[in-house]
Design a protein around this motif. Structure first.
Motif, PDB file in Angstrom:
ATOM      1  N   ALA A 321       0.646  -1.199   0.101  1.00  9.07           N
ATOM      2  CA  ALA A 321       0.113  -0.027   0.162  1.00  9.07           C
ATOM      3  C   ALA A 321       1.001   1.320   0.114  1.00  9.07           C
ATOM      4  CB  ALA A 321      -0.822  -0.007   1.159  1.00  9.07           C
ATOM      5  N   GLY A 322       1.841   1.169   0.782  1.00  4.35           N
ATOM      6  CA  GLY A 322       2.785   2.221   0.647  1.00  4.35           C
ATOM      7  C   GLY A 322       3.534   2.615  -0.344  1.00  4.35           C
ATOM      8  N   LEU A 323       3.702   1.519  -1.000  1.00  2.00           N
ATOM      9  CA  LEU A 323       4.622   1.664  -2.576  1.00  2.00           C
ATOM     10  C   LEU A 323       3.620   2.201  -3.557  1.00  2.00           C
ATOM     11  CD1 LEU A 323       6.433  -1.879  -2.798  1.00  2.00           C
ATOM     12  CD2 LEU A 323       7.430   0.412  -2.342  1.00  2.00           C
ATOM     13  N   ALA A 324       2.226   2.060  -3.331  1.00  2.00           N
ATOM     14  CA  ALA A 324       1.478   2.734  -4.337  1.00  2.00           C
ATOM     15  C   ALA A 324       1.379   3.877  -4.459  1.00  2.00           C
ATOM     16  CB  ALA A 324       0.004   2.133  -4.325  1.00  2.00           C
ATOM     17  N   VAL A 325       1.799   4.620  -3.035  1.00  2.00           N
ATOM     18  CA  VAL A 325       1.592   6.074  -2.908  1.00  2.00           C
ATOM     19  C   VAL A 325       3.099   6.450  -3.478  1.00  2.00           C
ATOM     20  CG1 VAL A 325       1.882   7.899  -1.336  1.00  2.00           C
ATOM     21  CG2 VAL A 325       0.488   6.091  -0.833  1.00  2.00           C
ATOM     22  N   LEU A 326       4.206   5.766  -3.398  1.00  2.00           N
ATOM     23  CA  LEU A 326       5.437   6.270  -4.098  1.00  2.00           C
ATOM     24  C   LEU A 326       5.526   6.158  -5.461  1.00  2.00           C
ATOM     25  CD1 LEU A 326       7.937   4.557  -1.667  1.00  2.00           C
ATOM     26  CD2 LEU A 326       7.068   7.029  -1.453  1.00  2.00           C
TER      27      LEU A 326
END
Length: 397
Positions: A321-326
């Motif tokens: 989920a955090g990588l999606a933001v990046l």
């Protein structure tokens, strides 16, 4: 344009055993952190792990698995890398990745260096004794000096104390003295809250080592954990963060990378909790201007040490989920995102040690043309070398 080059290291995220993985422990030829976590979580959760971003970054192309997408519309370059150093170790992995030559790291058991360590500690004013019949040392009646049992034998030594007995700065002072005479790649100072007296958790390790079963102590799960990695001498001027800083590229180190990598000019964002690591990384990416960000997600590795595949899966979903933001930020601003690892840590293998595995190298480049499938890299150093080229840094002379 505010372009960022971001390297996210998923600590302990291997994708299959290297050919020599079974030399020390024959069963490790079956190590595959990614596959075994996916399989275990599907069984216990009744569903596949939700990893759409890792799928979009091409993980399923380099590590085929029914629960990973086999295609992506993202412009990515994907491959896998051998480690390029002996054993399976976080410090050696990161130093190699950033440009240091750790192919000839010294491997040594504490048992073979007790006189030198004892003399150094005594000269520094510490009271030193052996722990019963085992070749371990106790400093000042409470701090244990021992072989690290979580990496391959002889790569690291630990200096461990309970924060109920003394503050971390005193543990660290003892560790610095040990570092001054240690021939190994890393001396690790560890402080935290254990479930009981540390000697109760001492056991024999592989290859004639003796140390603390740190996961069993409760230090990793009881809160308040403090760790500092004291590495072997490294010429940091030849490594990626320092080279970038000297070229005027702002550098941010996040999570465990703060402890492992050296760059005096870097903005440092220490964190252990994955949510904090991701938040600090996103903040650095959103900041104006160009920059290099190196972030380490440690909780994957901690789950591996605790042999908790379900927890490992939970952390992977949080990371995804955090990588999606990046990916969204870098897609909008330009730059590069590299997702990789430093070694394996298969939580289903039957021991709490690192596993010697290939690691993924997934590169998202918004300005790229389609999918590039790369041949296996022989060393993690290729990650740093490619990043230096993207940043336009002069070659190392």
């Amino acid at each position: 344009m505010s372009e960022k080059t971001v390297i996210v290291v998923l600590d302990g995220f291997g994708i299959g055993a290297m050919p020599d993985a079974g030399v020390l422990r024959p069963a490790d030829v079956a190590a595959d952190t990614c596959r075994h976590v996916l399989d275990h979580c599907r069984r216990i959760l009744g569903r596949p792990l939700r990893l759409p971003t890792l799928g979009a970054l091409g993980l399923g192309l380099v590590h085929p698995h029914p629960d990973l997408a086999r295609h992506t519309e993202r412009p990515v370059a994907v491959g896998r890398a051998a480690l390029g150093y002996s054993g399976a170790d976080t410090f050696a992995g990161h130093q190699t990745m950033m440009g240091a030559d750790f192919s000839h790291v010294t491997v040594a058991r504490l048992a073979d260096h007790l006189p030198e360590v004892t003399s150094a500690l005594t000269a520094a004013g510490h009271r030193v004794e052996r722990l019963g019949h085992r070749p371990l040392l106790v400093a000042d009646g409470t701090v244990l000096i021992h072989d690290n049992l979580e990496a391959d034998p002889g790569i690291n030594w630990n200096v461990t104390g309970r924060l109920d007995d003394l503050p971390f700065d005193r543990i660290l002072a003892i560790a610095r003295t040990v570092r001054s005479v240690a021939p190994v790649a890393r001396v690790i100072a560890v402080g935290g809250h254990a479930d009981g007296p540390l000697p109760a958790y001492v056991r024999d390790g592989d290859g004639g080592t003796h140390g603390l079963d740190t996961p069993a102590t409760g230090l990793y799960r009881n809160g308040g954990l403090q760790v500092q990695h004291l590495g072997a001498p490294v010429d940091h001027t030849r490594q990626l963060p320092e080279r970038a800083a000297r070229a005027g590229v702002p550098v941010t180190l996040v999570g465990k990378a703060v402890d492992i990598l050296t760059c005096d000019a870097a903005v440092r964002r220490p964190a252990v909790a994955t949510a904090d690591v991701l938040a600090h990384t996103e903040e650095a990416v959103r900041a104006p201007g160009t920059g290099l960000v190196v972030a380490n997600v440690q909780e994957t590795d901690l789950a591996g040490h605790q042999q908790d595949a379900r927890e490992y899966g939970r952390v992977l979903e949080q990371v995804d989920a955090g990588l999606a933001v990046l990916v969204e930020s870098i897609g909008r601003q330009g730059g590069r995102l590299v997702v990789t690892a430093d070694h394996g840590n298969d939580p289903t293998i039957g021991h709490p040690n690192h596993t010697r595995e290939y690691v993924p190298v997934l590169t998202y480049r918004p300005d790229g043309a389609g999918i590039e499938l790369r041949e296996d890299a022989t060393t993690l150093a290729d990650v740093g070398a490619a990043t230096a080229e993207w940043l336009g840094l002069p070659p190392v002379t």
